[in-house]
Write an enzyme that holds these catalytic residues in place. Structure first.
Site, PDB file in Angstrom:
ATOM      1  N   THR A 124       0.815  -1.216   0.000  1.00 44.30           N
ATOM      2  CA  THR A 124       0.000   0.000   0.000  1.00 44.30           C
ATOM      3  C   THR A 124       0.849   1.267   0.000  1.00 44.30           C
ATOM      4  O   THR A 124       1.969   1.276   0.536  1.00 44.30           O
ATOM      5  CB  THR A 124      -0.902   0.000   1.254  1.00 44.30           C
ATOM      6  OG1 THR A 124      -1.460   1.297   1.434  1.00 44.30           O
ATOM      7  CG2 THR A 124      -0.128  -0.344   2.526  1.00 44.30           C
ATOM      8  N   LYS A 153       2.304  -3.207   7.579  1.00 41.54           N
ATOM      9  CA  LYS A 153       2.508  -3.468   6.141  1.00 41.54           C
ATOM     10  C   LYS A 153       3.958  -3.119   5.754  1.00 41.54           C
ATOM     11  O   LYS A 153       4.591  -3.833   4.970  1.00 41.54           O
ATOM     12  CB  LYS A 153       1.535  -2.632   5.284  1.00 41.54           C
ATOM     13  CG  LYS A 153       0.082  -3.052   5.362  1.00 41.54           C
ATOM     14  CD  LYS A 153      -0.214  -4.419   4.742  1.00 41.54           C
ATOM     15  CE  LYS A 153      -0.107  -4.434   3.240  1.00 41.54           C
ATOM     16  NZ  LYS A 153      -0.554  -5.749   2.679  1.00 41.54           N
TER      17      LYS A 153
HETATM   18  P1  NAD Z   1      -9.966  -6.867   2.894  1.00 39.68           P
HETATM   19  O1  NAD Z   1      -9.907  -6.516   4.346  1.00 39.68           O
HETATM   20  O2  NAD Z   1     -11.204  -6.608   2.129  1.00 39.68           O
HETATM   21  O3  NAD Z   1      -9.632  -8.430   2.714  1.00 39.68           O
HETATM   22  C1  NAD Z   1      -8.599  -9.052   3.422  1.00 39.68           C
HETATM   23  C2  NAD Z   1      -8.797 -10.560   3.284  1.00 39.68           C
HETATM   24  O4  NAD Z   1      -7.710 -11.211   3.956  1.00 39.68           O
HETATM   25  C3  NAD Z   1     -10.086 -11.091   3.918  1.00 39.68           C
HETATM   26  O5  NAD Z   1     -10.716 -11.998   3.058  1.00 39.68           O
HETATM   27  C4  NAD Z   1      -9.598 -11.782   5.179  1.00 39.68           C
HETATM   28  O6  NAD Z   1     -10.440 -12.871   5.581  1.00 39.68           O
HETATM   29  C5  NAD Z   1      -8.229 -12.270   4.750  1.00 39.68           C
HETATM   30  N1  NAD Z   1      -7.313 -12.514   5.869  1.00 39.68           N
HETATM   31  C6  NAD Z   1      -7.070 -11.706   6.933  1.00 39.68           C
HETATM   32  N2  NAD Z   1      -6.167 -12.276   7.751  1.00 39.68           N
HETATM   33  C7  NAD Z   1      -5.808 -13.452   7.166  1.00 39.68           C
HETATM   34  C8  NAD Z   1      -4.906 -14.479   7.501  1.00 39.68           C
HETATM   35  N3  NAD Z   1      -4.171 -14.431   8.630  1.00 39.68           N
HETATM   36  N4  NAD Z   1      -4.784 -15.532   6.672  1.00 39.68           N
HETATM   37  C9  NAD Z   1      -5.520 -15.627   5.534  1.00 39.68           C
HETATM   38  N5  NAD Z   1      -6.412 -14.686   5.180  1.00 39.68           N
HETATM   39  C10 NAD Z   1      -6.547 -13.607   5.977  1.00 39.68           C
HETATM   40  O7  NAD Z   1      -8.717  -6.143   2.245  1.00 39.68           O
HETATM   41  P2  NAD Z   1      -8.543  -5.513   0.774  1.00 39.68           P
HETATM   42  O8  NAD Z   1      -9.037  -4.116   0.801  1.00 39.68           O
HETATM   43  O9  NAD Z   1      -9.056  -6.474  -0.209  1.00 39.68           O
HETATM   44  O10 NAD Z   1      -6.949  -5.452   0.693  1.00 39.68           O
HETATM   45  C11 NAD Z   1      -6.211  -6.540   0.142  1.00 39.68           C
HETATM   46  C12 NAD Z   1      -4.734  -6.194   0.209  1.00 39.68           C
HETATM   47  O11 NAD Z   1      -4.495  -5.013  -0.532  1.00 39.68           O
HETATM   48  C13 NAD Z   1      -4.230  -5.913   1.617  1.00 39.68           C
HETATM   49  O12 NAD Z   1      -2.950  -6.473   1.741  1.00 39.68           O
HETATM   50  C14 NAD Z   1      -4.151  -4.404   1.699  1.00 39.68           C
HETATM   51  O13 NAD Z   1      -3.124  -4.002   2.582  1.00 39.68           O
HETATM   52  C15 NAD Z   1      -3.825  -4.050   0.262  1.00 39.68           C
HETATM   53  N6  NAD Z   1      -4.281  -2.730  -0.196  1.00 39.68           N
HETATM   54  C16 NAD Z   1      -5.596  -2.358  -0.069  1.00 39.68           C
HETATM   55  C17 NAD Z   1      -6.017  -1.133  -0.575  1.00 39.68           C
HETATM   56  C18 NAD Z   1      -7.450  -0.673  -0.484  1.00 39.68           C
HETATM   57  O14 NAD Z   1      -7.740   0.469  -0.832  1.00 39.68           O
HETATM   58  N7  NAD Z   1      -8.382  -1.509  -0.072  1.00 39.68           N
HETATM   59  C19 NAD Z   1      -5.096  -0.273  -1.194  1.00 39.68           C
HETATM   60  C20 NAD Z   1      -3.750  -0.684  -1.262  1.00 39.68           C
HETATM   61  C21 NAD Z   1      -3.359  -1.913  -0.788  1.00 39.68           C
HETATM   62  O1  DAU Z   2      -4.096   4.102   0.549  1.00 33.52           O
HETATM   63  C1  DAU Z   2      -4.311   2.726   0.539  1.00 33.52           C
HETATM   64  C2  DAU Z   2      -5.105   2.344   1.761  1.00 33.52           C
HETATM   65  O2  DAU Z   2      -6.414   2.832   1.544  1.00 33.52           O
HETATM   66  C3  DAU Z   2      -5.130   0.839   2.035  1.00 33.52           C
HETATM   67  O3  DAU Z   2      -3.835   0.412   2.338  1.00 33.52           O
HETATM   68  C4  DAU Z   2      -6.068   0.516   3.205  1.00 33.52           C
HETATM   69  O4  DAU Z   2      -6.179  -0.887   3.359  1.00 33.52           O
HETATM   70  C5  DAU Z   2      -7.427   1.099   2.901  1.00 33.52           C
HETATM   71  O5  DAU Z   2      -8.275   0.896   4.023  1.00 33.52           O
HETATM   72  C6  DAU Z   2      -7.318   2.595   2.591  1.00 33.52           C
HETATM   73  O6  DAU Z   2      -6.923   3.339   3.773  1.00 33.52           O
HETATM   74  P1  DAU Z   2      -7.602   4.758   4.129  1.00 33.52           P
HETATM   75  O7  DAU Z   2      -7.453   4.979   5.567  1.00 33.52           O
HETATM   76  O8  DAU Z   2      -7.135   5.818   3.208  1.00 33.52           O
HETATM   77  O9  DAU Z   2      -9.130   4.391   3.704  1.00 33.52           O
HETATM   78  P2  DAU Z   2     -10.511   4.641   4.442  1.00 33.52           P
HETATM   79  O10 DAU Z   2     -11.560   4.202   3.493  1.00 33.52           O
HETATM   80  O11 DAU Z   2     -10.543   4.090   5.826  1.00 33.52           O
HETATM   81  O12 DAU Z   2     -10.559   6.228   4.549  1.00 33.52           O
HETATM   82  C7  DAU Z   2     -10.428   7.054   3.400  1.00 33.52           C
HETATM   83  C8  DAU Z   2     -10.396   8.495   3.886  1.00 33.52           C
HETATM   84  O13 DAU Z   2     -11.698   8.816   4.416  1.00 33.52           O
HETATM   85  C9  DAU Z   2      -9.417   8.734   5.025  1.00 33.52           C
HETATM   86  O14 DAU Z   2      -8.844  10.023   4.889  1.00 33.52           O
HETATM   87  C10 DAU Z   2     -10.265   8.669   6.278  1.00 33.52           C
HETATM   88  C11 DAU Z   2     -11.600   9.206   5.796  1.00 33.52           C
HETATM   89  N1  DAU Z   2     -12.779   8.636   6.499  1.00 33.52           N
HETATM   90  C12 DAU Z   2     -12.863   7.288   6.617  1.00 33.52           C
HETATM   91  C13 DAU Z   2     -13.943   6.710   7.242  1.00 33.52           C
HETATM   92  C14 DAU Z   2     -14.038   5.204   7.398  1.00 33.52           C
HETATM   93  C15 DAU Z   2     -13.789   9.481   6.962  1.00 33.52           C
HETATM   94  O15 DAU Z   2     -13.703  10.707   6.840  1.00 33.52           O
HETATM   95  N2  DAU Z   2     -14.855   8.905   7.585  1.00 33.52           N
HETATM   96  C16 DAU Z   2     -14.968   7.550   7.764  1.00 33.52           C
HETATM   97  O16 DAU Z   2     -15.963   7.112   8.371  1.00 33.52           O
END
Ligand code: NAD
Ligand code: DAU
Length: 340
Positions: A124, A153
């Protein structure tokens, strides 16, 4: 190509598995997922009977299980498994260190033991820390994580780099910006705002709402990952950005406008502790080396995403009625005085 996807029942992992099965006829996928609160097999209901797909319930921290899986021959392992929500890491960091750091080390050791030809660590932009109003993070920017999630991470990333250097492990790190799209768990800002707006409930905006995130459609992310899986270079780090910076308050207003709801649903709540102000990626390396750039404009992608949540009310109401309810109360308190 036979791949192990860890964390494939979550948001990005499930989109990635669907993308691979849809675009690569010869692809076989084993999905190892612990099914935490964020893992949901409903996300993959449409592929569960595909003979090329197999699900295994278990943790990436389970040394014997990961070892047993990798005894079969695989061409690659993609590590999506993580505790991924920043606010939860602020409430309790333990599971974050276990899965994101220790779990990554378990995977690295198993990949080394079984000579898996490619390991991709899905990381990330948060590992770089927070930016002021200008500038971009490059792949060689220093790691400066602020939340316990980001620190766990970053520790995982450092272990990957150490295994590349020490053992010559054929691994790649990707660092993407904020994803949005179908099947995102409604604790994250975009699906939380959309589902609350549909229900006529308050949109809790942290602090002044002027924090900036760079938005990437999950489909774009999956396409970039598939390309890196095939054509990326071992030992490299690739930033994957959406080239689209938006302040949180503008995202909230945009969602409300799309759904025909009033701005009065926005409620400014206490800011997140240690809240990062701005993320933005320089992703010229991925463009230059692999010719990739995002395709889906944010406004188009967001409109489609709003439509997806309108069409999948059962999916998210079931989630919001479960464990998530308790978490929501603990995080936001009672916002029921604001509704429409
Ligand atoms: P998510 O929380 O939706 O999904 C995570 C998944 O991992 C779930 O299915 C959970 O059951 C599984 N999991 C958790 N712990 C585990 C373990 N010990 N063993 C096996 N499975 C396990 O997350 P996401 O948003 O899909 O993110 C996926 C990856 O991408 C993460 O590594 C996150 O850091 C990275 N990432 C996410 C974002 C974002 O915006 N969502 C952005 C950049 C990077
Ligand atoms: O940048 C990549 C990351 O993006 C990933 O690594 C993370 O797994 C993913 O959760 C996300 O992190 P953020 O903290 O940026 O995402 P989130 O959706 O939690 O929040 C986005 C922005 O919105 C952040 O500035 C916090 C704000 N926020 C979030 C929530 C949940 C609010 O203002 N209100 C809220 O209720």
């Amino acid at each position: 190509m036979r791949i192990v996807v860890t964390g494939g029942a979550g948001f990005i992992g499930s989109n990635f598995i669907r993308h691979m099965l849809a675009t690569e006829p010869d692809c076989g996928v084993v999905n190892l997922d612990k099914l935490t609160y964020a893992g949901n097999l409903e996300n993959l209901a449409d592929v569960e009977r595909d003979p090329r797909y197999r699900f295994i319930k278990g943790s990436i921290c389970d040394v014997e299980l990961v070892d047993a899986i990798l005894k079969e021959r695989f061409d690659a392992l993609m590590n999506f498994a993580a505790e991924s929500h920043v606010d939860r890491s602020i409430q309790d960091a333990r599971a974050f260190v276990e899965t994101n750091t220790l779990g990554t080390q378990v995977i690295l050791d198993a990949c080394r033991r079984h000579r898996v030809p490619r390991m991709v660590q899905v990381s990330t932009d948060e590992v770089y820390g927070s930016l002021g109003p200008s500038g971009y993070f490059r792949e060689d920017s220093p790691l400066s994580p602020n939340s316990p999630y980001a620190a766990s991470k970053a520790a995982g990333d450092l272990l990957v780099a150490a295994y590349v250097r020490t053992y010559g492990l054929p691994a790649i790190i990707t660092r993407s910006s904020n994803n949005y799209g179908p099947y995102q768990f409604p604790e994250k800002a975009v699906p939380l705002f959309i589902t609350n707006a549909i229900a006529g409930e308050a949109l809790p905006l942290y602090g002044d709402g002027l924090q900036v995130r760079e938005w990437l459609h999950v489909q774009d992310h999956c396409e970039a990952l598939a390309l890196i899986l095939r054509n990326g270079h071992n030992g490299e780090i690739y930033n994957i950005g959406g080239k689209c910076e938006r302040a949180n308050i503008d995202v909230a207003r945009h969602i409300l406008r799309t759904l025909g709801k009033p701005d009065s649903l926005i409620v400014h709540v206490e800011d997140r502790l240690g809240h990062d102000r701005r993320y933005a990626l320089d992703m010229s390396k991925l463009e230059r080396k692999l010719g990739w750039r995002p395709r889906i404009p944010f406004e188009t992608g967001l409109k489609e995403t709003v439509g997806w949540y309108e069409d999948h009310v059962t999916w998210w109401t079931r989630i919001k009625a479960g464990e998530y309810r308790e978490y929501y109360q603990k995080t936001y308190g009672d916002l029921s005085h604001v509704s429409q």
